[in-house]
Write a protein that holds these residues in place. Sequence first.
Motif, short mmCIF file in Angstrom:
data_model
loop_
_atom_site.label_atom_id
_atom_site.label_comp_id
_atom_site.label_asym_id
_atom_site.label_seq_id
_atom_site.Cartn_x
_atom_site.Cartn_y
_atom_site.Cartn_z
N THR A 15 -2.40 -8.15 7.88
CA THR A 15 -2.35 -8.89 6.62
C THR A 15 -2.42 -10.39 6.88
N THR A 16 -1.69 -10.84 7.89
CA THR A 16 -1.70 -12.26 8.25
C THR A 16 -3.09 -12.70 8.70
N VAL A 17 -3.76 -11.88 9.49
CA VAL A 17 -5.12 -12.21 9.96
C VAL A 17 -6.07 -12.34 8.77
N ILE A 18 -5.98 -11.43 7.82
CA ILE A 18 -6.84 -11.49 6.64
C ILE A 18 -6.57 -12.78 5.86
N GLU A 19 -5.29 -13.09 5.65
CA GLU A 19 -4.94 -14.31 4.91
C GLU A 19 -5.42 -15.57 5.64
N VAL A 94 -5.50 -5.84 19.31
CA VAL A 94 -6.02 -7.20 19.38
C VAL A 94 -6.52 -7.54 17.99
N TYR A 95 -6.01 -8.64 17.43
CA TYR A 95 -6.42 -9.13 16.12
C TYR A 95 -7.30 -10.35 16.32
N PRO A 112 -12.38 -11.15 9.74
CA PRO A 112 -11.16 -10.65 10.37
C PRO A 112 -11.46 -9.31 11.03
N LEU A 113 -11.06 -9.16 12.28
CA LEU A 113 -11.32 -7.92 13.01
C LEU A 113 -10.08 -7.51 13.79
#
Length: 165
Positions: A15-19, A94-95, A112-113
Amino acid sequence: MDAMEHPLADDDAWTTVIEECRATADGYRDRGWTAFSPVPGDVVPVPAPGDSVDEKVGLDVLVSGEEFDRLTELTETGGFDEFEAFRAHENGVVYLTLVFRAPATETALCLPLYYRTAEADRMLGRVRAGEAMTTYVHALSGDDRIEFDHEDPTPLFPPQDTGDA
Protein backbone atom coordinates in the motif's frame (compact mmCIF):
# COMPACT_ATOMS: atom_id res chain seq x y z
CA MET A 1 -8.71 -7.18 -10.27
CA ASP A 2 -10.48 -5.98 -7.16
CA ALA A 3 -8.11 -4.43 -4.63
CA MET A 4 -9.23 -6.92 -1.96
CA GLU A 5 -8.44 -9.86 -4.30
CA HIS A 6 -4.90 -8.66 -4.93
CA PRO A 7 -2.21 -11.09 -3.66
CA LEU A 8 -0.82 -8.32 -1.41
CA ALA A 9 -4.17 -6.73 -0.43
CA ASP A 10 -3.38 -6.87 3.30
CA ASP A 11 0.25 -5.82 2.89
CA ASP A 12 0.98 -2.38 4.37
CA ALA A 13 4.31 -2.15 2.51
CA TRP A 14 2.56 -2.69 -0.84
CA THR A 15 0.00 0.00 0.00
CA THR A 16 2.85 2.37 0.85
CA VAL A 17 4.60 1.63 -2.47
CA ILE A 18 1.39 2.39 -4.39
CA GLU A 19 0.90 5.66 -2.49
CA GLU A 20 4.53 6.69 -3.04
CA CYS A 21 4.28 5.83 -6.72
CA ARG A 22 1.16 7.96 -7.09
CA ALA A 23 2.88 10.81 -5.24
CA THR A 24 5.84 10.52 -7.61
CA ALA A 25 3.46 10.75 -10.59
CA ASP A 26 1.81 13.81 -8.99
CA GLY A 27 5.25 15.42 -8.67
CA TYR A 28 5.82 15.00 -12.40
CA ARG A 29 2.36 16.43 -13.14
CA ASP A 30 3.16 19.44 -10.93
CA ARG A 31 6.16 20.09 -13.22
CA GLY A 32 3.92 19.96 -16.30
CA TRP A 33 4.69 16.41 -17.38
CA THR A 34 2.17 13.78 -18.41
CA ALA A 35 2.40 11.05 -15.78
CA PHE A 36 0.66 7.72 -15.48
CA SER A 37 0.74 5.29 -12.55
CA PRO A 38 -1.15 2.05 -13.21
CA VAL A 39 -1.41 -0.46 -10.38
CA PRO A 40 -0.70 -4.01 -11.51
CA GLY A 41 -3.02 -6.85 -10.67
CA ASP A 42 -0.11 -9.27 -10.51
CA VAL A 43 3.65 -9.36 -11.02
CA VAL A 44 5.51 -12.58 -11.77
CA PRO A 45 9.26 -13.06 -12.18
CA VAL A 46 10.06 -14.88 -15.43
CA PRO A 47 11.12 -17.49 -15.97
CA ALA A 48 8.75 -18.62 -13.25
CA PRO A 49 9.62 -21.52 -10.95
CA GLY A 50 9.02 -24.76 -12.81
CA ASP A 51 8.80 -23.03 -16.19
CA SER A 52 11.14 -25.08 -18.34
CA VAL A 53 11.03 -23.07 -21.56
CA ASP A 54 10.67 -19.31 -21.25
CA GLU A 55 12.85 -17.02 -23.28
CA LYS A 56 11.68 -13.98 -21.33
CA VAL A 57 13.75 -12.80 -18.39
CA GLY A 58 12.38 -10.15 -16.07
CA LEU A 59 9.08 -9.15 -14.53
CA ASP A 60 5.77 -10.00 -16.15
CA VAL A 61 3.23 -7.33 -15.14
CA LEU A 62 -0.53 -7.64 -15.51
CA VAL A 63 -2.59 -4.42 -15.76
CA SER A 64 -6.22 -3.77 -16.62
CA GLY A 65 -7.22 -3.44 -20.27
CA GLU A 66 -7.99 0.25 -19.77
CA GLU A 67 -4.60 0.90 -18.19
CA PHE A 68 -2.85 -1.06 -20.94
CA ASP A 69 -4.60 1.03 -23.59
CA ARG A 70 -3.47 4.24 -21.87
CA LEU A 71 0.07 2.95 -21.57
CA THR A 72 0.05 2.01 -25.26
CA GLU A 73 -0.96 5.59 -26.15
CA LEU A 74 1.87 7.00 -24.04
CA THR A 75 4.53 4.72 -25.49
CA GLU A 76 3.50 5.57 -29.05
CA THR A 77 4.34 9.26 -28.53
CA GLY A 78 7.97 8.80 -27.62
CA GLY A 79 10.67 6.57 -26.31
CA PHE A 80 11.08 5.98 -22.61
CA ASP A 81 14.85 6.14 -22.55
CA GLU A 82 15.50 6.89 -18.86
CA PHE A 83 14.58 4.93 -15.79
CA GLU A 84 15.21 4.91 -12.09
CA ALA A 85 14.17 2.49 -9.40
CA PHE A 86 13.39 2.81 -5.73
CA ARG A 87 13.51 -0.43 -3.76
CA ALA A 88 12.46 -1.81 -0.41
CA HIS A 89 12.66 -5.36 0.89
CA GLU A 90 10.49 -6.87 3.60
CA ASN A 91 9.42 -10.40 4.55
CA GLY A 92 10.83 -11.99 1.39
CA VAL A 93 9.21 -9.48 -0.98
CA VAL A 94 11.07 -6.88 -3.04
CA TYR A 95 8.95 -3.76 -3.55
CA LEU A 96 9.83 -1.44 -6.42
CA THR A 97 8.80 1.90 -7.77
CA LEU A 98 10.05 2.10 -11.34
CA VAL A 99 9.98 5.45 -13.07
CA PHE A 100 10.37 5.34 -16.85
CA ARG A 101 10.84 8.77 -18.46
CA ALA A 102 10.52 10.11 -21.98
CA PRO A 103 12.14 13.57 -21.58
CA ALA A 104 11.47 14.55 -25.20
CA THR A 105 7.71 14.36 -24.59
CA GLU A 106 7.86 15.06 -20.84
CA THR A 107 6.08 11.82 -20.07
CA ALA A 108 6.64 9.60 -17.04
CA LEU A 109 5.38 6.15 -16.20
CA CYS A 110 5.47 5.44 -12.46
CA LEU A 111 5.00 1.72 -11.96
CA PRO A 112 4.68 0.09 -8.53
CA LEU A 113 5.94 -3.51 -8.64
CA TYR A 114 6.82 -6.34 -6.32
CA TYR A 115 8.17 -9.84 -6.50
CA ARG A 116 8.73 -12.61 -4.01
CA THR A 117 12.40 -13.51 -3.77
CA ALA A 118 11.50 -17.20 -3.37
CA GLU A 119 9.96 -17.08 -6.87
CA ALA A 120 12.79 -15.11 -8.48
CA ASP A 121 15.78 -17.47 -8.32
CA ARG A 122 15.67 -18.44 -12.00
CA MET A 123 15.15 -14.85 -13.17
CA LEU A 124 17.93 -13.48 -10.97
CA GLY A 125 20.29 -16.32 -11.91
CA ARG A 126 19.88 -15.63 -15.60
CA VAL A 127 20.37 -11.88 -15.13
CA ARG A 128 23.46 -12.47 -12.99
CA ALA A 129 24.76 -14.70 -15.81
CA GLY A 130 24.53 -11.76 -18.20
CA GLU A 131 21.08 -11.98 -19.75
CA ALA A 132 19.12 -8.76 -20.21
CA MET A 133 16.26 -8.00 -17.81
CA THR A 134 12.99 -6.62 -19.10
CA THR A 135 9.70 -5.50 -17.59
CA TYR A 136 6.84 -6.90 -19.69
CA VAL A 137 3.48 -5.13 -19.26
CA HIS A 138 0.30 -6.63 -20.70
CA ALA A 139 -3.44 -6.83 -20.18
CA LEU A 140 -5.21 -10.05 -19.26
CA SER A 141 -6.80 -10.28 -22.68
CA GLY A 142 -4.75 -10.27 -25.85
CA ASP A 143 -1.15 -11.06 -26.68
CA ASP A 144 0.13 -7.48 -26.98
CA ARG A 145 2.73 -6.37 -24.48
CA ILE A 146 4.92 -3.38 -23.88
CA GLU A 147 8.53 -4.02 -22.95
CA PHE A 148 10.90 -1.88 -20.94
CA ASP A 149 14.53 -3.01 -21.00
CA HIS A 150 16.80 -2.41 -18.02
CA GLU A 151 20.32 -1.59 -19.10
CA ASP A 152 21.42 -1.83 -15.45
CA PRO A 153 19.03 -4.11 -13.55
CA THR A 154 21.01 -3.93 -10.29
CA PRO A 155 18.55 -1.52 -8.60
CA LEU A 156 15.82 -4.15 -9.07
CA PHE A 157 17.72 -6.92 -7.26
CA PRO A 158 17.10 -7.86 -3.63
CA PRO A 159 19.35 -5.80 -1.32
CA GLN A 160 21.59 -8.78 -0.52
CA ASP A 161 22.54 -8.92 -4.23
CA THR A 162 23.67 -5.31 -4.29
CA GLY A 163 25.39 -5.03 -0.93
CA ASP A 164 22.62 -2.73 0.37
CA ALA A 165 21.38 -5.08 3.09
